[in-house]
Design an enzyme around this catalytic site. Structure first.
Site, PDB file in Angstrom:
ATOM      1  N   SER A 123       0.688  -1.050  -0.055  1.00  0.00           N
ATOM      2  CA  SER A 123       0.133  -0.032   0.052  1.00  0.00           C
ATOM      3  C   SER A 123       0.936   1.169   0.178  1.00  0.00           C
ATOM      4  O   SER A 123       1.949   1.385   0.724  1.00  0.00           O
ATOM      5  CB  SER A 123      -1.034  -0.019   1.218  1.00  0.00           C
ATOM      6  OG  SER A 123      -1.398   1.297   1.575  1.00  0.00           O
ATOM      7  N   GLU A 125       0.224   3.692   1.762  1.00  0.00           N
ATOM      8  CA  GLU A 125       0.113   4.120   3.073  1.00  0.00           C
ATOM      9  C   GLU A 125       1.624   3.796   3.637  1.00  0.00           C
ATOM     10  O   GLU A 125       1.959   4.241   4.788  1.00  0.00           O
ATOM     11  CB  GLU A 125      -0.862   3.269   3.709  1.00  0.00           C
ATOM     12  CG  GLU A 125      -0.982   3.800   5.271  1.00  0.00           C
ATOM     13  CD  GLU A 125      -1.948   5.186   5.635  1.00  0.00           C
ATOM     14  OE1 GLU A 125      -2.373   5.640   4.703  1.00  0.00           O
ATOM     15  OE2 GLU A 125      -1.692   5.493   6.561  1.00  0.00           O
ATOM     16  N   TYR A 147      -1.806   0.565  10.829  1.00  0.00           N
ATOM     17  CA  TYR A 147      -1.977  -0.009   9.472  1.00  0.00           C
ATOM     18  C   TYR A 147      -0.740  -0.073   8.448  1.00  0.00           C
ATOM     19  O   TYR A 147      -0.308  -1.181   7.889  1.00  0.00           O
ATOM     20  CB  TYR A 147      -3.285   0.333   8.742  1.00  0.00           C
ATOM     21  CG  TYR A 147      -3.417   0.088   7.270  1.00  0.00           C
ATOM     22  CD1 TYR A 147      -4.006  -1.205   6.955  1.00  0.00           C
ATOM     23  CD2 TYR A 147      -2.969   0.757   6.262  1.00  0.00           C
ATOM     24  CE1 TYR A 147      -4.279  -1.541   5.714  1.00  0.00           C
ATOM     25  CE2 TYR A 147      -3.087   0.485   4.975  1.00  0.00           C
ATOM     26  CZ  TYR A 147      -3.705  -0.714   4.725  1.00  0.00           C
ATOM     27  OH  TYR A 147      -3.910  -1.173   3.442  1.00  0.00           O
TER      28      TYR A 147
END
Ligand code: NAP
Ligand code: GDD
Length: 321
Positions: A123, A125, A147
């Site tokens: 990801s 992220e 996460y």
């Protein structure tokens, strides 16, 4: 006929990937976890054409058993606790699912199907508090949420198993991708759902957090094709998948309300509840490696994506219950 095993088949990406692989003539085996209800909303139109098997990212035996039974040519590990905000309130569970779950899947493959090809859902992220712009495959990670930290672990354990055990294992570092099947808690869908309800007189406001955050938003249907392409390469490699364009949540709001001729400024309420303990302010990916090596390019641009999502939510909310 090739066989693909998909974890997370009931999620947004799992449903599009299953459709994509069925069109290509694959036998598709989807992993679902035990639940007291059957959360097959996104794959209701596919359940007769895929095989659903039961396993959980927390349970090694169940994962190894489904890999052994399916004998997959390709494994797509899409399952995760995928909502960033929840990762602060459930950090240990997020680590179990989103980080250690990857190792469990890699172990299942190593033991039961070592010749298979493995895709890990990494990801953007992971870039978090970005150290360069645009972000590319070589950009160092600086995750900003439990996460993001868990995804960095999942990414590196995939690289490590590739290098340690000579597995065909790759990570796709995917930037945000959305669709009418996006979960209602994510900001794009939260907005398009609210736009539809406001237009139809069923709501009068939408409560949001930081609307100055910027994201590189693509269409999920385009991104699952990139996953497949990564597993068709001669050698395993990691790729950034993105559009190369960035928009603020505010710009997304403006575009979504404009579809129904409303001005977002009359409906948005700022709510502290939706601000995050640490924010990712700016994401924009450089997809040139994917373009050059995979021949992949996004087809749906943001205005079309926004319209697609608003229209789908309008249709859903217009149906009699
Ligand atoms: P999603 O809609 O939240 O789907 C997550 C899937 O994981 C669901 O099928 C869920 O099953 C399953 N799952 C969760 N915990 C599980 C467990 N313990 N055991 C087995 N299955 C479990 O996510 P998505 O948007 O499709 O994203 C797919 C993957 O890509 C995720 O790993 C996500 O972190 C990653 N990713 C997404 C994006 C994006 O913008 N969408 C970008 C980069 C990376 P239930 O239906 O039973 O809950
Ligand atoms: N969810 C949500 N709800 N986000 C809000 C809100 C709100 O009310 N108000 C503002 N935002 C901002 C968030 O602070 C964030 O900066 C941005 O909108 C996007 O939030 P999300 O849509 O929840 O997505 P995300 O970027 O945190 O995470 C998604 O993309 C990642 C890839 O970068 C998820 O799909 C992750 O699983 C994925 O890895």
């Amino acid at each position: 006929m090739k066989t693909a095993l998909i974890t997370g088949i009931t999620g947004q990406d799992g449903s599009y990937l299953a459709e994509h692989l069925l069109k290509k003539g694959y036998r598709v085996v989807g992993v679902v976890r035990r639940s007291s209800t059957t959360p097959y909303e996104r794959i209701a139109h596919l359940v007769d054409r895929v095989e659903l098997v039961s396993a959980d990212l927390l349970d090694q035996t169940s994962l190894t058993d489904v890999v052994q039974a399916a004998e997959p040519d390709e494994i797509y590990n899409l399952a995760a606790q995928s909502f960033v905000q929840t990762s602060w309130t459930q950090p240990v569970l997020t680590g179990e699912f989103t980080a250690l779950g990857v190792t469990r899947m890699l172990e299942a493959m190593r033991k039961a199907a070592p010749k298979s090809r493995f895709y890990q859902a990494s990801s953007s992220e992971q870039f978090g508090k970005v150290v360069e712009t645009p972000q590319r495959e070589s950009t160092p990670f600086y995750p900003r949420s439990p996460y993001g930290v868990a995804k960095v672990y999942g990414h590196w354990i995939t690289v490590n198993y590739r290098e340690s055990f000579d597995l065909f294992a790759v990570s796709g570092i995917l930037f945000n991708h959305e669709s009418p099947r996006r979960g209602l808690e994510f900001v794009t869908r939260k907005i398009t759902d609210a736009v539809a309800r406001i237009k139809l007189g069923k709501a009068h406001e939408v409560r949001l957090g930081n609307i100055d955050a910027r994201r590189d938003w693509g269409f999920a249907g385009d991104y699952v094709d990139a996953m497949w392409r990564m597993l068709q390469q001669d050698a395993p490699d990691d790729f950034v998948i993105s559009t190369g364009k960035t928009y603020s949540v505010r710009e997304f709001l403006d575009a979504a309300f404009s579809v129904v001729d409303l001005d977002y400024r009359n409906y948005v309420v700022h709510d502290e509840k939706f601000f995050r303990p640490a924010e990712v302010d700016l994401l924009v990916g450089d997809p040139s490696k994917a373009k050059n090596k995979l021949g992949w390019e996004p087809r749906v641009a943001l205005p079309e994506l926004v319209r697609m999502m608003v229209e789908a939510d309008l249709e859903r909310h217009s149906k009699p219950r």
